[in-house]
Design an enzyme around this catalytic site. Structure first.
Site, PDB file in Angstrom:
ATOM      1  N   SER A  13      -0.147   8.182  -1.812  1.00  0.00           N
ATOM      2  CA  SER A  13       0.612   7.374  -0.871  1.00  0.00           C
ATOM      3  C   SER A  13       1.164   8.221   0.262  1.00  0.00           C
ATOM      4  O   SER A  13       1.521   9.390   0.066  1.00  0.00           O
ATOM      5  CB  SER A  13       1.785   6.706  -1.603  1.00  0.00           C
ATOM      6  OG  SER A  13       2.703   6.138  -0.686  1.00  0.00           O
ATOM      7  N   TYR A  27       0.347   4.555   5.804  1.00  0.00           N
ATOM      8  CA  TYR A  27       1.140   3.523   6.474  1.00  0.00           C
ATOM      9  C   TYR A  27       1.131   3.870   7.939  1.00  0.00           C
ATOM     10  O   TYR A  27       1.583   4.961   8.325  1.00  0.00           O
ATOM     11  CB  TYR A  27       2.594   3.538   5.984  1.00  0.00           C
ATOM     12  CG  TYR A  27       2.829   2.799   4.693  1.00  0.00           C
ATOM     13  CD1 TYR A  27       2.618   1.430   4.606  1.00  0.00           C
ATOM     14  CD2 TYR A  27       3.288   3.480   3.571  1.00  0.00           C
ATOM     15  CE1 TYR A  27       2.849   0.749   3.405  1.00  0.00           C
ATOM     16  CE2 TYR A  27       3.522   2.808   2.376  1.00  0.00           C
ATOM     17  CZ  TYR A  27       3.295   1.449   2.302  1.00  0.00           C
ATOM     18  OH  TYR A  27       3.524   0.784   1.137  1.00  0.00           O
ATOM     19  N   THR A  84      -2.821   0.603   4.769  1.00  0.00           N
ATOM     20  CA  THR A  84      -2.111  -0.563   4.243  1.00  0.00           C
ATOM     21  C   THR A  84      -1.638  -1.437   5.400  1.00  0.00           C
ATOM     22  O   THR A  84      -0.958  -0.948   6.309  1.00  0.00           O
ATOM     23  CB  THR A  84      -0.908  -0.128   3.397  1.00  0.00           C
ATOM     24  OG1 THR A  84      -1.381   0.595   2.262  1.00  0.00           O
ATOM     25  CG2 THR A  84      -0.106  -1.330   2.924  1.00  0.00           C
ATOM     26  N   LYS A 132      -6.450  -2.084   3.270  1.00  0.00           N
ATOM     27  CA  LYS A 132      -5.777  -2.592   2.070  1.00  0.00           C
ATOM     28  C   LYS A 132      -4.734  -3.646   2.442  1.00  0.00           C
ATOM     29  O   LYS A 132      -4.045  -3.516   3.454  1.00  0.00           O
ATOM     30  CB  LYS A 132      -5.068  -1.427   1.359  1.00  0.00           C
ATOM     31  CG  LYS A 132      -4.267  -1.832   0.133  1.00  0.00           C
ATOM     32  CD  LYS A 132      -3.800  -0.622  -0.663  1.00  0.00           C
ATOM     33  CE  LYS A 132      -2.959  -1.031  -1.866  1.00  0.00           C
ATOM     34  NZ  LYS A 132      -1.594  -1.404  -1.512  1.00  0.00           N
ATOM     35  N   HIS A 172       0.024  -6.320  -2.508  1.00  0.00           N
ATOM     36  CA  HIS A 172       1.054  -5.299  -2.739  1.00  0.00           C
ATOM     37  C   HIS A 172       1.781  -5.571  -4.062  1.00  0.00           C
ATOM     38  O   HIS A 172       2.971  -5.279  -4.217  1.00  0.00           O
ATOM     39  CB  HIS A 172       2.053  -5.282  -1.564  1.00  0.00           C
ATOM     40  CG  HIS A 172       2.488  -3.889  -1.187  1.00  0.00           C
ATOM     41  ND1 HIS A 172       2.280  -3.354   0.068  1.00  0.00           N
ATOM     42  CD2 HIS A 172       3.120  -2.914  -1.888  1.00  0.00           C
ATOM     43  CE1 HIS A 172       2.784  -2.133   0.120  1.00  0.00           C
ATOM     44  NE2 HIS A 172       3.291  -1.835  -1.053  1.00  0.00           N
TER      45      HIS A 172
END
Lengths: 308, 308, 308, 308
Positions: free
Chosen positions: A121, A145, A171, A244, A268
Site C-alpha cells: 500500500s 493512491y 486505487t 482498482k 474497498h
C-alpha cells in the site's frame, strides 16, 4: 511492547491456533488495542456493504463433479507472466504496523511462503524497499493512491520500480473519505507515520512532524479521478497498471480504453463507501464486459478457500 | 462404561423419550463424549451446506388433497425387487461404535424392525457379517469407499456378497477429505478400529496396531474417481451397483452409462464438502435427467416424515 | 376454580387489558394450565405451517387510496342471505371449556355482540342447542366431523337443524390425526367430555364413561373422505353445506361439483397437518378456480383487522 | 424542567455526541419521558410498515462510478424557485414541544442552518409565525390537516401566507386515526396545546380549556378527502399546493389533475396506517406516472445520507 503516540504496538511472536478467519479475528480482538482492531475489522457507516460482501457468496454455489477423475486439483496460476502457487493476490492494506511492529515485512514473508502475491500500500508502515526485501524475491505489486502532488506520485512510482514491483495498482474509489463510525467513536488516528510519505518529505527537506497521520494524508489525495489521470500514470511508468475499485462495466471499459492492463473489482471491502452492492454481485457483469481483454483481480467478502 | 483410547464407550440400555430428531439430538449431546457427538452431528467448515440441506425443504411444499378418498396411505415400496415397509434406505454412517458399544448391530436390528433398509459402511465398527446377522434377514446394502489397494476393494466386495448384501453403494464424493472444524478443535480421532479394515489386514498377517484410526484410513482411499473405476467394480461384482454422492445431472448420466443400476443423490450431508447447494435443490434436475432409467435414492437434510 | 380430571377449569370473570392478539395470548398463557394453553396455541410438528400462515400476509400489501372520498368504510357483508356487521365467520374451535367453564356459550355471546358469525364445533364442550341459545338469535353454522357411524352424523345434523344452524361445515382435512408435539410432551388429554358426543351416546343408552376424551374420538372419525361422503350429507340435510379444509383448486371444484354451496379455505391453522403451504398463499388460486360460483370463507394466520 | 399536565418538558441545552440516527435515538430515549419518546419513535399496530420503510432501501443499491472525474459532488437543488443547499425538505412533525420546550422554533433554526426546508405542521406546538421567525428568512412550507370546519382551514392558510410559507402541503392519509399501540399502553396524550388551533379558538372567543389535546383534534379533521377538497384549497390559496400521503400512481394523477403542483410520496412513516408497502417501494411507479409534470417529495425510512 512499545507504545507510540499512546498506541501499544505489538512485538509478540507466538504460534497461533487458528482454524478459520473468525477464530483469527477473535484472537486479534483480544490482543490488539480497540482502536486498531476496529480500524482493521470495520467498515463505513452501518457496514451494510461490508456484510453484503460476504453474504453474496451464499447466493451462488459451485456444483461438485464427483466423477471428474481428477486427483490433484491445481491451484497454480499466472498473471503478467508471474507464476503463483495459489491464485491469490493480496489486496493492499494500509498501516500494518498497527497490527504488529514488523508490519508489512512480516506480511511479505508470509505471502512469499504461500506462493501468493502481496500488494504493498502507498500508506505502508514500512518502506517499499524494506517490505520488498522481506519477500525474498517473491513478486509484489505496488498500490498507488493518486496524490494532488504529482511529484509524490512520481517519487512513489520510482521507488516501486526500484524495489522490483511487478505492477502498479491505482486505487480509484477513495476520492471521498468514508464515514467510519467506529473510528470516530474510538477517536482513532494512525499512531505511526506512513513510511513512504515520510521518506518523500524527508527527501524534500520538510519536517516530518506529524507527517502522514491520517486526515492530512487524505487531504492531499486526488479528490477527482478521470481517464486522463490514469493515462498520465501509464505514460510515466513502464510497469503494467491495474485499476482498482471498479464496480461497473462502464468503468472497467473506460479503464481498459485508457490503457489499463488489469481490472481490480473491489468496493474497498465496504470500508469507505457504504450502500453499494456486494463486490461479488457486480463481478459477473464486469467480467462479461471485459471479455478476457485483461486479467481481473477480485476482492470483497472472501473468507474461505476450501482446504484440499 | 468401557474406555477405549480415552473415549468413554457407552454400554447403557434405556428407553428414551424421543418425540422428534432435535429431542434425540439433545439427549445424545448429554450422553456422548463431546468429540464423538460433534463428529456425528457436525459438518465441514462453517456448515453452510449442512444447514442448507434442511432449509431447502422449506422452499417446496406438498399440497394436501383432502377429497382424495384414500383411507390408508401406503408407504411400502420396493427397490431391486426388495420389499420395504417404509420407503427408507439408511445412508451409510461410519464408526457407529462411537455412539454405543453395540454399534451397527443395534442399528441393523432397528432398521429391520421398521421394515427399512440399512446400508453398512466400509468404516463400520462391526464386521459386515456381524451387522448383517443382527438384521435377521432384513435386506442390507454395503457401501464401498474405493481404496487405492484394489485387493482391499475385492476383499470387501467378497465379504459383502457372503454376508448377503443386496447392492454395492460406491461413495464418490470423498476423494478430498473435508475440513471439519469441530473435529480439529476437539482433536477427535476414531477411538475404535474400523472392523472391516482390521479384518483385511489381519488376514494379510499385518500388525493391527493403529489400523484404521482416521487419517491413515483416508490416505489409503482413492483420491481420484472416474468412470473406469466404476466399471471395474461393476465388472467384479454381480450385485447391483449404486453410485452415491451425485450432485449433478452430468454425473448421474455418466454413472448410468458406466453401468450403475442406481443413483444416490447426496452431498454427504454437508459433512465433507462445504459450499455446494442443498442436496434437495439438485434432486429435481437429476431426476429429470435420469428419467426413470434407474432408481434414485436421496439423502440430505431429511428431519421428518409426517406420522400417519 | 373447578378441577376436572386434574385440569383446573377457569371460572374467573374479569375485564382484560388487551390491545392485540399477542397481548391476549400472553394473558392466556399466564392463566391457563400449560396443557390447555398449548393445545389452543400450538400446531403440529415443528409448526412450520402455523408460522407460514401468518408470515404469508407479509408477502402481500394493500395499497391505500387516499383520495377515495370515502368517509365511512363499510364492513357489513352477507352470506347465504345472513347479514353480518363484520365480515367475520369464526372458524370452529373444539373443546372451548378448556379455556373457561362457560365455553362456547360465552363465545356465542361475544360473536353475537360483534355482529359476527360463530361456527360451532362437533367437539364442543357445550350442546349445540345451549351455545345457540347463548347467541340470542345471531346466526351460527355447525361444523361436522364425519363419523364412521352415520347415525351419529345424522344425529348431529338433526340437532344443528333444530338449534337453528344456518349451514353445515364439513371438515375434510383431519382424516389423519396431526402429530402435535406439545400435547405429547404435556401428556394432554381433553379433561371434559365432548358434549354432543355424550348427548348421542346417552341417547343410545351407552355408558358415558370416558366418552369423547380425545384419542377415542379421533378413532371413530372417518379416515377417508371423498365426493360421495359429501353428497351423502348434502342429500340428508336441507341446509347449505360448506366444505372446509380445501387447499387446492382441484378439491374446490370437486366439492362444488358434489353440491357444496361454500368453500372454506383452511389448513386447520397448521394444527394438524404440517408442511403444506400457508393458507393465504393458496387462496388466490382457489378463488380463481371457484370464480364466484359459491362464497369462499378463509382462515389461517389472521392476526389483525385494522381499526377504523 | 417544566412539568405540564404531568409531562416533564425538557429545557436542557447541551451539545450532543451523535454519529448517526440510532445514536441520536438512544440519547433521546434516555432523556425523554417514555410516552413522548414512543410517540415520536413509534408506528401503528405491529410497526410492519415502519420497519419496511427502512428495509426497502436494502433492496436497491447505487453503483459507484469511480472514474467520473467529479471532484465536488453537488447537493444543491431547488423547488418552486427556492434554492436549497441540501436536497432535504423536512416532513411535517406534530407537537415538537414534546421533545423540547423550544419546539418548532429550534427546529426552524436548525433547518435554516443546514440550508434545508422545514415544513411546519398544523399541529405545531408553536404558532406558524413564531416558527417562521425562528427560521430567519429560510423558506418553509405549511402542512394542513383538512378540518371539517372550513373556517379553520382558511384561518390556517391565511396565517401561513402571512408568515411567508412558500407552499401548502395537504396531508391526505389521516382520514382514519392510526392504531398506535405504544400510545395506548402508555396512555399518552399530548401534554401541550396545539398552538395554531388554540390561536383560532381564542380568536373565536371560545374557551381554550382542553383545546387541541389529541383525540378531539382528530375528531374535527376531515374523515373523507376527495378531489373536490383539494380543488377547494387550491382555489382559496395562491400558494403552490402539494398533496402528501400519495402511495399510488392513480392518486398522484388525480391530485395533479386537481391542480396540485407537487406530489409528496409518504405513508406517514408507518405511524398511522400499517400494512401498506414501504414508501420507497412505491416511489418508482409514482414517479413514472407523474413523469416530471410536478416535483415529487419523498419521505419514509430515510436514515442516512452519505457524508461527503
Amino acid at each position: 511492547m512499545a507504545v507510540i503516540n499512546g498506541y501499544e504496538l505489538s512485538e509478540r511472536e507466538q504460534s497461533l491456533n487458528v482454524i478459520n478467519l473468525p477464530s483469527l479475528e477473535n484472537l486479534a480482538k483480544e490482543i490488539l488495542p480497540k482502536g486498531g482492531f476496529e480500524f482493521i475489522r470495520g467498515g463505513s457507516e452501518d457496514e451494510w456493504t461490508l456484510r453484503e460482501n460476504t453474504i453474496a457468496f451464499d447466493r451462488v454455489q459451485i456444483l461438485p463433479h464427483v466423477l471428474s477423475n481428477i486427483s490433484e486439483p491445481e491451484t497454480k496460476t499466472s498473471i503478467f507472466g508471474l507464476q503463483l502457487d495459489t491464485p491469490l493476490v493480496m489486496a493492499p492494506a494500509a498501516a500494518q504496523g498497527i497490527a504488529h511492529i514488523r508490519g508489512e515485512a512480516a506480511t511479505a514473508e508470509g505471502m512469499a511462503a504461500t506462493g501468493s502475491l502481496m500488494t504493498q500500500s502507498t500508506y505502508s508502515s514500512k518502506l517499499i524497499a524494506d517490505a520488498a526485501a522481506a519477500g525474498h524475491g517473491a513478486p509484489q505489486f505496488f498500490q498507488l493512491y493518486l496524490s494532488q502532488d504529482n511529484d509524490l506520485n512520481k517519487f512513489l512510482l520510482d521507488k516501486a520500480k526500484e524495489a522490483g514491483s511487478k505492477a502498479i495498482v491505482i486505487t480509484t474509489d477513495l476520492t471521498a473519505e468514508g464515514y467510519r463510525e467506529a473510528d470516530i467513536v474510538n477517536d482513532f488516528h494512525f499512531p505511526l507515520p506512513m513510511a513512504n510519505l515520510e521518506d518523500y518529505q524527508v527527501g524534500l527537506g520538510q519536517s516530518d512532524a506529524g507527517v502522514g497521520h491520517g486526515k492530512d494524508v487524505f487531504d492531499n489525495e486526488a479528490h477527482q479521478i478521470g481517464v486522463s489521470d490514469i493515462k498520465r500514470i501509464i505514460d510515466y511508468t513502464d510497469l503494467p497498471v491495474i485499476i482498482k475499485g471498479i464496480q461497473t462495466p462502464e468503468d472497467a471499459l473506460l479503464a481498459i480504453s485508457a490503457g489499463a492492463q488489469g481490472i481490480w473489482v473491489s468496493n474497498h471491502g465496504g470500508r469507505q463507501l457504504n450502500g453499494g452492492p456486494a463486490s461479488f454481485d457486480v463481478l459477473k457483469g464486469i467480467a462479461t464486459a471485459v471479455n478476457h481483454q485483461v486479467p481481473i483481480i477480485f476482492d470483497g467478502g472472501v473468507r474461505r478457500g476450501s482446504r484440499f
